[in-house]
Design a protein around this motif. Structure first.
Motif, PDB file in Angstrom:
ATOM      1  N   PRO A   6       0.836  -1.198   0.000  1.00 20.63           N
ATOM      2  CA  PRO A   6       0.000   0.000   0.000  1.00 20.63           C
ATOM      3  C   PRO A   6       0.874   1.252   0.000  1.00 20.63           C
ATOM      4  O   PRO A   6       2.029   1.230   0.430  1.00 20.63           O
ATOM      5  N   ILE A   7       0.312   2.348  -0.489  1.00 19.31           N
ATOM      6  CA  ILE A   7       1.028   3.621  -0.470  1.00 19.31           C
ATOM      7  C   ILE A   7       1.329   4.005   0.972  1.00 19.31           C
ATOM      8  O   ILE A   7       0.438   4.026   1.832  1.00 19.31           O
ATOM      9  N   LEU A   8       2.600   4.283   1.259  1.00 16.76           N
ATOM     10  CA  LEU A   8       3.020   4.703   2.596  1.00 16.76           C
ATOM     11  C   LEU A   8       3.467   6.155   2.524  1.00 16.76           C
ATOM     12  O   LEU A   8       4.344   6.498   1.734  1.00 16.76           O
ATOM     13  N   HIS A   9       2.871   6.996   3.359  1.00 19.18           N
ATOM     14  CA  HIS A   9       3.167   8.421   3.318  1.00 19.18           C
ATOM     15  C   HIS A   9       4.210   8.835   4.347  1.00 19.18           C
ATOM     16  O   HIS A   9       4.741   9.939   4.261  1.00 19.18           O
ATOM     17  N   ASP A  33       5.211  13.816   0.902  1.00 18.19           N
ATOM     18  CA  ASP A  33       5.910  14.935   0.256  1.00 18.19           C
ATOM     19  C   ASP A  33       7.398  14.929   0.584  1.00 18.19           C
ATOM     20  O   ASP A  33       8.074  15.948   0.468  1.00 18.19           O
ATOM     21  N   ALA A  34       7.944  13.767   0.969  1.00 20.01           N
ATOM     22  CA  ALA A  34       9.350  13.700   1.350  1.00 20.01           C
ATOM     23  C   ALA A  34      10.254  13.768   0.125  1.00 20.01           C
ATOM     24  O   ALA A  34       9.935  13.226  -0.940  1.00 20.01           O
ATOM     25  N   LEU A  35      11.393  14.408   0.296  1.00 20.33           N
ATOM     26  CA  LEU A  35      12.416  14.469  -0.732  1.00 20.33           C
ATOM     27  C   LEU A  35      12.969  13.068  -0.965  1.00 20.33           C
ATOM     28  O   LEU A  35      13.304  12.356  -0.021  1.00 20.33           O
ATOM     29  N   SER A 121      13.656  13.467  -9.346  1.00 16.86           N
ATOM     30  CA  SER A 121      12.454  14.100  -9.881  1.00 16.86           C
ATOM     31  C   SER A 121      11.172  13.593  -9.232  1.00 16.86           C
ATOM     32  O   SER A 121      10.135  14.255  -9.311  1.00 16.86           O
ATOM     33  N   PHE A 122      11.214  12.425  -8.567  1.00 19.06           N
ATOM     34  CA  PHE A 122      10.023  11.990  -7.840  1.00 19.06           C
ATOM     35  C   PHE A 122       9.609  13.029  -6.802  1.00 19.06           C
ATOM     36  O   PHE A 122       8.445  13.086  -6.403  1.00 19.06           O
ATOM     37  N   ALA A 259       9.752  17.880   0.700  1.00 20.39           N
ATOM     38  CA  ALA A 259      10.167  18.153  -0.674  1.00 20.39           C
ATOM     39  C   ALA A 259      10.264  19.641  -0.974  1.00 20.39           C
ATOM     40  O   ALA A 259      10.998  20.036  -1.881  1.00 20.39           O
ATOM     41  N   ASP A 260       9.542  20.477  -0.216  1.00 19.71           N
ATOM     42  CA  ASP A 260       9.649  21.904  -0.514  1.00 19.71           C
ATOM     43  C   ASP A 260      11.038  22.453  -0.208  1.00 19.71           C
ATOM     44  O   ASP A 260      11.397  23.549  -0.651  1.00 19.71           O
TER      45      ASP A 260
END
Length: 271
Positions: A6-9, A33-35, A121-122, A259-260
């Protein structure tokens, strides 16, 4: 065999699952939103030339962190990171030849190894999704398509070779906004380096990528190409170091850094 999950955030939970053998697939769409980071590990005798290669080619090789010799941690990128275990899949290169793709490299680690984490780029794909711009490989559950180009890197010592690009096809109406979003994120390769006709950068067949999965290109789409962190793997094949370790394309180190932070231009190589 790739293990679906499953998608893990939460990036720490994702790394824990990777370390425990519960996930070995591409990391696109995971980690919230992790780098995310590309990885190159070299023996100390090759590290100085590779550092200069990255500094000479910041678009495909944006440096996030450089490890201490022999230390598999990168504390500036995340608490408890251990590069011997925390990527879902690695590549092993001997004398420039790809010889294996293991899920753990503890048995290969040596005391003089130096690690390089490079932007990926992800890291901007979450921003594209929030803007309503489709990220088709994520929607299809595929790895991003990547291509060797006719564009040269700037050589440094033994390291050189072609620029590798990743490609995302999107509706023409979304391209300008995608360029604007990514231009603010130089640590995730920044703005695209080419739009449109792939033959202009030496790609003969856009449906047959050199790395990753075949693209999903729809009527009205424009192919958009970004400099890619697989570029060092082409440079390793050219330089032929006795031993090198990289991530497998699309199988990244997911950091604890939002990621910001990729929007920030740094004066050094550490976040």
């Amino acid at each position: 065999m790739t293990i679906a999950a499953p998608i893990l955030h939460d990036p720490r939970l994702l790394r824990a699952q990777i370390r425990g053998g519960g996930f070995d697939g591409p990391t696109a769409g995971h980690g919230g939103d992790a780098l995310q980071a590309n990885l190159v590990i070299l023996r100390g005798s090759d590290a100085a030339d590779f550092l200069r290669f990255c500094q000479s080619n910041p678009r495909p090789c944006p440096l996030l962190a450089v490890g201490e010799p022999g230390d598999p941690a990168l504390p500036t990128l995340g608490d408890g990171i251990d590069l011997r275990h925390d990527l879902p899949r690695y590549r092993i290169w001997r004398d420039g030849e790809l010889v294996a793709e293991p899920t753990d490299i503890a048995d290969l680690w040596q005391d003089d190894m130096v690690s390089f984490a490079l932007g990926c780029s992800f890291s901007f794909e979450d921003a594209l999704t929030r803007a309503g711009i489709p990220v088709r490989h994520q929607d299809a559950g595929r790895n991003v398509p990547m291509y060797r180009t006719s564009l040269p890197t700037r050589p440094a010592g033994r390291f050189g070779g072609p620029v590798v690009v990743s490609m995302r096809a999107m509706p023409a109406a979304d391209v300008i906004e995608a360029v604007q979003i990514c231009a603010r994120m130089p640590l995730a390769h920044g703005a695209p380096i080419h739009l449109g006709d792939p033959s202009r950068i030496g790609i003969a067949d856009i449906h047959a990528p050199d790395y990753g999965d075949a693209p999903d290109i729809r009527d009205g789409d424009i192919p958009v190409f970004w400099a890619c962190g697989v570029t060092p793997q082409a440079a390793i094949a050219s330089a032929r170091p006795a031993l090198a370790i990289t991530h497998a394309p699309g199988h990244m180190l997911v950091t604890d850094i939002p990621a910001d932070r990729a929007e920030m231009r740094l004066t050094g190589v550490y976040l």
